[in-house]
Write a protein that holds these residues in place. Structure first.
Motif, PDB file in Angstrom:
ATOM      1  N   MET A 135       0.838  -1.213   0.000  1.00  0.00           N
ATOM      2  CA  MET A 135       0.000   0.000   0.000  1.00  0.00           C
ATOM      3  C   MET A 135       0.865   1.252   0.000  1.00  0.00           C
ATOM      4  SD  MET A 135      -2.972  -0.829   2.719  1.00  0.00           S
ATOM      5  CE  MET A 135      -3.539  -2.487   2.916  1.00  0.00           C
ATOM      6  N   ALA A 136       1.880   1.261   0.852  1.00  0.00           N
ATOM      7  CA  ALA A 136       2.761   2.427   0.934  1.00  0.00           C
ATOM      8  C   ALA A 136       3.549   2.605  -0.361  1.00  0.00           C
ATOM      9  CB  ALA A 136       3.709   2.290   2.122  1.00  0.00           C
TER      10      ALA A 136
ATOM     11  N   LEU B 209      -7.530  -4.955   0.641  1.00  0.00           N
ATOM     12  CA  LEU B 209      -8.446  -3.960   0.078  1.00  0.00           C
ATOM     13  C   LEU B 209      -9.290  -3.304   1.163  1.00  0.00           C
ATOM     14  CD1 LEU B 209      -9.690  -5.594  -3.215  1.00  0.00           C
ATOM     15  CD2 LEU B 209      -8.310  -3.549  -2.952  1.00  0.00           C
ATOM     16  N   GLY B 210      -9.698  -4.072   2.157  1.00  0.00           N
ATOM     17  CA  GLY B 210     -10.484  -3.515   3.253  1.00  0.00           C
ATOM     18  C   GLY B 210      -9.699  -2.535   4.108  1.00  0.00           C
ATOM     19  N   LEU B 211      -8.410  -2.785   4.270  1.00  0.00           N
ATOM     20  CA  LEU B 211      -7.567  -1.904   5.081  1.00  0.00           C
ATOM     21  C   LEU B 211      -7.013  -0.712   4.298  1.00  0.00           C
ATOM     22  CD1 LEU B 211      -5.563  -4.506   7.174  1.00  0.00           C
ATOM     23  CD2 LEU B 211      -7.376  -2.989   7.967  1.00  0.00           C
ATOM     24  N   PHE B 212      -7.137  -0.747   2.979  1.00  0.00           N
ATOM     25  CA  PHE B 212      -6.567   0.305   2.138  1.00  0.00           C
ATOM     26  C   PHE B 212      -7.021   1.710   2.536  1.00  0.00           C
ATOM     27  CE2 PHE B 212      -6.378   2.850  -1.807  1.00  0.00           C
ATOM     28  CZ  PHE B 212      -5.025   2.779  -2.051  1.00  0.00           C
ATOM     29  N   PRO B 213      -8.318   1.963   2.759  1.00  0.00           N
ATOM     30  CA  PRO B 213      -8.710   3.330   3.139  1.00  0.00           C
ATOM     31  C   PRO B 213      -8.087   3.793   4.454  1.00  0.00           C
ATOM     32  CG  PRO B 213     -10.629   2.079   2.436  1.00  0.00           C
ATOM     33  CD  PRO B 213      -9.488   1.107   2.537  1.00  0.00           C
ATOM     34  N   LEU B 214      -7.995   2.896   5.425  1.00  0.00           N
ATOM     35  CA  LEU B 214      -7.403   3.261   6.709  1.00  0.00           C
ATOM     36  C   LEU B 214      -5.923   3.614   6.565  1.00  0.00           C
ATOM     37  CD1 LEU B 214      -7.868   3.430   9.788  1.00  0.00           C
ATOM     38  CD2 LEU B 214      -7.151   1.042   9.900  1.00  0.00           C
ATOM     39  N   VAL B 215      -5.195   2.794   5.832  1.00  0.00           N
ATOM     40  CA  VAL B 215      -3.763   3.034   5.645  1.00  0.00           C
ATOM     41  C   VAL B 215      -3.532   4.282   4.798  1.00  0.00           C
ATOM     42  CG1 VAL B 215      -1.633   2.083   4.670  1.00  0.00           C
ATOM     43  CG2 VAL B 215      -3.143   0.622   6.002  1.00  0.00           C
ATOM     44  N   THR B 216      -4.351   4.464   3.771  1.00  0.00           N
ATOM     45  CA  THR B 216      -4.153   5.658   2.931  1.00  0.00           C
ATOM     46  C   THR B 216      -4.497   6.934   3.681  1.00  0.00           C
ATOM     47  OG1 THR B 216      -6.302   5.325   1.884  1.00  0.00           O
ATOM     48  CG2 THR B 216      -4.355   4.580   0.676  1.00  0.00           C
ATOM     49  N   MET B 217      -5.383   6.871   4.674  1.00  0.00           N
ATOM     50  CA  MET B 217      -5.622   8.074   5.489  1.00  0.00           C
ATOM     51  C   MET B 217      -4.333   8.496   6.185  1.00  0.00           C
ATOM     52  SD  MET B 217      -9.508   7.913   7.048  1.00  0.00           S
ATOM     53  CE  MET B 217      -9.029   6.900   8.394  1.00  0.00           C
ATOM     54  N   ALA B 218      -3.598   7.526   6.721  1.00  0.00           N
ATOM     55  CA  ALA B 218      -2.318   7.841   7.368  1.00  0.00           C
ATOM     56  C   ALA B 218      -1.302   8.328   6.345  1.00  0.00           C
ATOM     57  CB  ALA B 218      -1.791   6.608   8.104  1.00  0.00           C
ATOM     58  N   LEU B 219      -1.290   7.721   5.161  1.00  0.00           N
ATOM     59  CA  LEU B 219      -0.350   8.142   4.119  1.00  0.00           C
ATOM     60  C   LEU B 219      -0.688   9.543   3.600  1.00  0.00           C
ATOM     61  CD1 LEU B 219      -0.120   4.754   2.214  1.00  0.00           C
ATOM     62  CD2 LEU B 219       1.726   5.839   3.500  1.00  0.00           C
ATOM     63  N   ILE B 220      -1.972   9.835   3.449  1.00  0.00           N
ATOM     64  CA  ILE B 220      -2.385  11.172   3.001  1.00  0.00           C
ATOM     65  C   ILE B 220      -2.019  12.216   4.039  1.00  0.00           C
ATOM     66  CG2 ILE B 220      -4.414  12.616   2.542  1.00  0.00           C
ATOM     67  CD1 ILE B 220      -5.639  10.103   1.161  1.00  0.00           C
ATOM     68  N   ALA B 221      -2.239  11.902   5.316  1.00  0.00           N
ATOM     69  CA  ALA B 221      -1.865  12.842   6.374  1.00  0.00           C
ATOM     70  C   ALA B 221      -0.356  13.082   6.372  1.00  0.00           C
ATOM     71  CB  ALA B 221      -2.320  12.310   7.733  1.00  0.00           C
ATOM     72  N   THR B 222       0.410  12.033   6.174  1.00  0.00           N
ATOM     73  CA  THR B 222       1.865  12.182   6.103  1.00  0.00           C
ATOM     74  C   THR B 222       2.261  12.989   4.879  1.00  0.00           C
ATOM     75  OG1 THR B 222       2.108  10.049   7.190  1.00  0.00           O
ATOM     76  CG2 THR B 222       4.043  10.919   6.096  1.00  0.00           C
ATOM     77  N   HIS B 223       1.586  12.764   3.762  1.00  0.00           N
ATOM     78  CA  HIS B 223       1.884  13.515   2.543  1.00  0.00           C
ATOM     79  C   HIS B 223       1.601  14.993   2.738  1.00  0.00           C
ATOM     80  CE1 HIS B 223       1.172  14.164  -2.004  1.00  0.00           C
ATOM     81  NE2 HIS B 223       2.428  14.357  -1.696  1.00  0.00           N
ATOM     82  N   LYS B 224       0.494  15.312   3.386  1.00  0.00           N
ATOM     83  CA  LYS B 224       0.180  16.723   3.676  1.00  0.00           C
ATOM     84  C   LYS B 224       1.214  17.311   4.623  1.00  0.00           C
ATOM     85  CE  LYS B 224      -4.727  16.586   2.784  1.00  0.00           C
ATOM     86  NZ  LYS B 224      -6.083  16.677   3.341  1.00  0.00           N
ATOM     87  N   PHE B 225       1.675  16.504   5.553  1.00  0.00           N
ATOM     88  CA  PHE B 225       2.697  16.973   6.491  1.00  0.00           C
ATOM     89  C   PHE B 225       4.028  17.208   5.792  1.00  0.00           C
ATOM     90  CE2 PHE B 225       5.911  16.168   9.810  1.00  0.00           C
ATOM     91  CZ  PHE B 225       5.541  17.155  10.707  1.00  0.00           C
TER      92      PHE B 225
END
Length: 191
Positions: free
Chosen positions: A61-62, A164-180
């Motif tokens: 995912m990452a 696939l079920g965990l993808f939205p949860l993990v991408t929320m953390a990745l998106i937050a890191t990307h914004k950071f």
């Protein structure tokens, strides 16, 4: 990050770190800490009874996300090393995860411009295809490495579904890191 300044009087050069350079390094440390966290979670078993063979592909995912939105953050050599470590620490045939991560990264990077223009739901669906392809290649190569004895496809399919079920949860953390990693205009100035 580091700048050399020459002292007029002594002729000695001294190294000074700028605040922005230090801030950039700290931001990158957070991104790599998240990758390390996903790596460690990838090595642990799910706390579900009888789910020993079902493992989500969190590192994939990452790699998928960063290959689209910040490809310089996870270079090919890092994908290879992370995959190799996953293989060694999880008892898989050496090079299997390394091959899968490098292959997935190269496929996603080739389509980066197209993927950047897609809505999230499309990215999720395309990730599903990438995860299924990675699981299929892993299953095929694992069987070839184990004297033509392939494991059941049920845990492979279940792993893809959990991924696939965990993808939205993990991408929320990745998106937050990307914004950071790439903040907007600075509200304060540094000396």
């Amino acid at each position: 990050m580091a700048r050399r300044r020459k002292n007029r009087h002594s002729g000695i050069s001294e190294i000074s770190l700028s605040w922005r350079g230090l801030e950039t390094v700290l931001r990158l440390i957070i991104a790599y800490a998240l990758l390390l966290f996903l790596f460690l979670l990838n090595l642990t078993a799910l706390p579900i009874p009888y789910a020993g063979l079902i493992k989500p592909h969190l590192v994939l995912m990452a790699v998928y996300y960063w290959s689209i939105f910040r490809p310089t953050l996870v270079p090919t050599w890092l994908c290879f090393v992370v995959g190799l470590l996953l293989d060694i620490l999880s008892g898989m045939p050496t090079g299997l995860q390394a091959f899968i991560l490098v292959l997935a990264q190269s496929l996603v990077r080739d389509q980066r411009k197209f993927l950047m223009a897609q809505p999230y739901i499309s990215l999720w669906a395309i990730f599903g295809a990438v995860a299924a392809m990675a699981a299929g290649v892993q299953w095929l190569l694992f069987g070839l490495a184990n004297e033509m004895q392939w494991p059941s496809l049920v845990p492979v399919g279940a792993s893809v579904l959990v991924t696939l079920g965990l993808f939205p949860l993990v991408t929320m953390a990745l998106i937050a890191t990307h914004k950071f990693l790439s903040p907007g205009p600075r509200s304060r100035t540094y000396p």
